[in-house]
Design an enzyme around this catalytic site. Sequence first.
Site, short mmCIF file in Angstrom:
data_model
loop_
_atom_site.label_atom_id
_atom_site.label_comp_id
_atom_site.label_asym_id
_atom_site.label_seq_id
_atom_site.Cartn_x
_atom_site.Cartn_y
_atom_site.Cartn_z
CG ASP A 178 -7.29 -1.30 -8.97
OD1 ASP A 178 -7.22 -0.82 -7.82
OD2 ASP A 178 -7.06 -0.62 -9.99
CD GLU A 231 -3.59 5.98 -2.27
OE1 GLU A 231 -3.61 7.05 -2.89
OE2 GLU A 231 -3.90 4.88 -2.77
CE LYS A 273 -2.19 1.79 -4.28
NZ LYS A 273 -3.54 1.39 -4.73
CB THR A 282 0.68 3.77 -5.90
OG1 THR A 282 -0.25 3.75 -6.99
CG2 THR A 282 0.43 5.00 -5.03
CG PHE A 310 -0.30 3.78 -12.63
CD1 PHE A 310 0.12 3.05 -11.54
CD2 PHE A 310 -1.34 4.69 -12.45
CE1 PHE A 310 -0.48 3.19 -10.29
CE2 PHE A 310 -1.94 4.84 -11.21
CZ PHE A 310 -1.52 4.09 -10.13
#
Length: 319
Positions: free
Chosen positions: A17, A94, A130, A154, A176
């Site tokens: 990450d 993203e 993403k 996400t 998450f």
Amino acid sequence: MPHQLDALRQHSLVVADTGDLEAIKRYRPQDATTNPTLILKAFELASYQALIDEELTAFRAKSSSQVPAHAVDRLAVAMGSEIAKVVPGRVSTEVAARLSFDTQASIRKAHELVELYEQRGVSRDRILIKLASTWEGIRAAETLEKEGIQCNLTLLFSDAQAQACFDAGVFLVSPFVGRVSDWYKQATGRDFAPDEDPGVQFVRGVCQRARQGGYETIVMGASFRTVEQVLALAGCPRLTISPALLEQLAKRQGEVKPGKSMGSSGGPRPVALTESEFRWGHNQDAMANDKLAEGIRGFADDQDRLEALIARRLATQHS
């Protein structure tokens, strides 16, 4: 006795990450990611300064009419392309958070990102687009998957989001952990043992839902706060972990055992959610509503800050 990072790899595929190339080389993850937050951090890394200057110079030379948002895309792809040289797997890139409620704009942006990667010789099978797990983001992912562009959904906090992603056949979801735990810790004023941690329990539930329904979507636990949360989810197909936690795992010795059972395959699949069922199911989860909205705002704020930083840097280069 092996270090826990190596032991963890026996049960879960490890993803970094971070966009820090040195950290990626050090910990040898399968995949890695970029987003505006990580690109902001890259502006502070000496190793990225030449790449940033090169990309911004090329951006300015190409068209003075382009807005800084396009420069963010170029930087994300440039960094992602460098990361793709290091990791054997995929790089997640993203779509801007401000597009989270616009399906068609998200699809167009994904096409632009894929084209930028292909111009750099990085094929689409090395990329994950993403997207936020809004209804609109999930619909965009459904279309992109049918085109052969695989996606990472996400900001996933609710069972409704997870089910809609499974229904859409997306490649990967990132439920998450830490942000879920943060919400419950603030709401209750208590700390949680790893097996009682609401974030850990949520991701285990998503894994169970995926396995029982026989969905091919990969579940990747994300947003960890502690090593204990990571280890409690050993056995989740993928785990995306920050360099700080990777460092801790690499220094600690000990066995790593798979976490509690996350379900087995073979159960009946539920009927696909309609839009109204999705919105109602998500609405009934106060934590998920709060954290999805907060997450989109946070990523959008980082995008704004990055665009302002780029504008200042372009102005400095021009002067």
